[in-house]
Design a protein around this motif. Structure first.
Motif: not given
Length: 550
Positions: A481-494, A496-502, A508-515
């Motif tokens: 399980r993934i623990i983010p750095p703070s309550k208002t931040q996501l890790t790169t893994d989170l 990616i799946f936040a964008l999938i949730r949206l 390719s679109r996820i890569a373009e947004f996240l560089r």
């Protein structure tokens, strides 16, 4: 007809790419796109030539040979890297000065003055012009001197904001140009170049085209000189309002520059500007991005300043398209709303009829059975409608949240751009060029903006789906399980799946947004799915259902 045949034969020799095309812009654009993908090969070829000359210079001790090799390095760098070109010109000047080679020294000063003039360093150009005594020059040196002065004062007049200084510079430029006409051969490239430019400026397009035809016969295809001629030819067609031929010759010029690894180019970003105004944003963005990279490699503030308005035009066009898309979205939502009202009205009407038929079911059993069947179907439709309404409500909620954040971000970004513009303007007024170079050389602004973009995304997303991290971790094995750095931040893994949730599922679109590269995003997704409690194929579907019961 004879003239057109000669012109076509010259164009045919440019490359294999353009052998099958004439004024077919789409085919020429395809050729230009292919050349851009091969640009690194042409750059490597130029670097190899430079390395060979440097190796010879390191082994040579003879003074005149060292001057000749340094001059060759300057010619290689002249339209490739401005700083290096000036460095080797100064080295040539040191050699010629120490060894009292006055003729070589004059050539070096003329070249250095011209290089500074061509790259927007007018004060430096004027200073080095003082070292040249034009009254003592003869032959080709005098022609080069006149050409240098004509170019310097013409550029100063073009970019001067003071009307009196502008008129004075243009007058001096014209005097030196007329002096050049008297000394240079009417069939020489330098003569025809200045003549075509003069006639085009004076709106004498027919005469300019005749001189340009002479010029085109004298320059070799696939060379930088040919690219220069093609650019001025496009300017003639532009003045004649023949936009198709203007774009055609800009593309020809850009192809020649790319094949010669020329970084000091104007054709491609001029073409990008025209395409952006026509609404061809994808191709325009691709061309202006390549031009910007060339400008960064050439490293002069003048070219960056010239490309900036093109970026503004592209941004304005994008905003216009975005407004159209928003209008279409509102229209679609209105249509869906009307359809929902119609379905609701239909459902109420059917229910009313059902109650009427229920009163007479003892007499109309057959009809009642049909009504029961119809009621069952309607119930199914009602469930589908309820599901659709739930999804529509969620879509509206996401839209409202993101539109508000998007408008706020746009406003903040406009303020930042304006503050940046004010800061640059102050530096320009104070002539603090070194500070400007530091400001524009660093990519810290880009990194800060990317970080702020990610922070804004994390904040808005977690505001909409406050339990996303907890629900997401419930889908993973406990030890992974993934623990983010703070309550208002996501890790790169989170993230990616936040964008999938949206609803953004393409790597390719996820890569373009996240560089990131698409391959890296694919690996991230595969790694996380391998740690899931459920089947890999069901994991992303379950991620999309997070927050559905909100």
């Amino acid at each position: 007809m004879k003239h057109r045949l000669i012109q076509t034969l010259i164009i045919l020799s440019i490359s294999l790419c353009t052998q099958a095309q004439r004024i077919n812009l789409d085919s020429l654009y395809d050729c230009l796109d292919k050349e851009i993908t091969k640009s690194e090969k042409y750059i490597n070829q130029r670097d190899q030539r430079i390395d060979k000359i440097k190796a010879k210079l390191a082994k040579t001790s003879a003074i005149l040979d060292r001057h000749r090799l340094s001059w060759n390095l300057f010619k290689e760098y002249q339209a490739y890297m401005n700083d290096s070109a000036i460095h080797y010109l100064n080295y040539c000047i040191d050699i010629a000065s120490k060894n009292k080679q006055s003729k070589l020294l004059v050539n070096d000063y003329i070249a250095l003055t011209h290089q500074y003039a061509a790259t927007g360093f007018y004060n430096e150009a004027l200073e080095y012009l003082k070292y040249i005594n034009g009254n003592k020059l003869k032959g080709q040196q005098l022609i080069d001197y006149y050409a240098c002065c004509n170019h310097l004062y013409g550029e100063m007049g073009c970019y001067s904001k003071d009307s009196k200084l502008k008129d004075r510079c243009y007058r001096l430029s014209g005097i030196f140009r007329d002096s050049l006409y008297k000394k240079a051969s009417p069939n020489s490239n330098i003569y025809l170049w200045r003549k075509v430019a003069e006639l085009t400026t004076d709106n004498k397009y027919s005469e300019a085209m005749k001189e340009c035809d002479k010029w085109m016969k004298q320059v070799k295809p696939n060379t930088h000189d040919y690219a220069n001629m093609a650019f001025f030819r496009s300017e003639i067609y532009k003045g004649m309002h023949n936009i198709e031929l203007c774009k055609y010759w800009l593309a020809i010029s850009a192809i020649c520059d790319i094949r010669n690894a020329v970084m000091d180019q104007a054709s491609l970003w001029s073409l990008a500007n025209m395409l952006s105004r026509e609404g061809n944003l994808e191709r325009s963005n691709r061309y202006v991005e390549y031009s910007w990279n060339c400008t960064q490699r050439y490293n002069t503030h003048l070219r960056s300043w010239l490309i900036s308005p093109v970026l503004g035009v592209i941004s304005d066009t994008y905003k216009t398209n975005l407004r159209k898309a928003n209008y279409q979205l509102k229209s679609l939502i209105g249509a869906v709303s009307l359809l929902s009202v119609f379905l609701l009205a239909s459902y109420i009407y059917v229910c009313h009829k059902k109650r009427q038929l229920s009163r007479a079911r003892n007499e109309l059993k057959t009809i009642n059975m049909k009504l029961e069947s119809l009621n069952s179907k309607l119930s199914g439709k009602n469930e589908e409608l309820s599901s659709l309404n739930t999804k529509l409500s969620e879509t509206n909620r996401l839209k409202d949240e993101y539109i508000g954040k998007f408008l706020s971000a746009c406003s903040e970004y406009i303020d930042k751009i304006d503050n940046y513009r004010i800061k640059i303007n102050r530096k320009l007024k104070a002539n603090q060029m070194s500070d400007l170079m530091k400001m524009t050389s660093s990519d810290q602004l880009k990194q800060d903006e990317i970080k702020e973009l990610f922070d804004n995304f994390d904040s808005v997303f977690l505001n909409i789906f406050p339990n996303f991290v907890v629900d997401f971790n419930l889908l993973l094995q406990p030890q992974h399980r993934i623990i983010p750095p703070s309550k208002t931040q996501l890790t790169t893994d989170l993230r990616i799946f936040a964008l999938i949730r949206l609803g953004i599922e393409e790597s390719s679109r996820i890569a373009e947004f996240l560089r990131y590269s698409p391959n890296s995003i694919y690996n991230y997704r595969a790694r996380i799915k391998s740690k899931a409690l459920c089947n890999r194929d069901e994991f992303e579907h379950k991620v999309k259902e997070i927050g559905m019961d909100m």
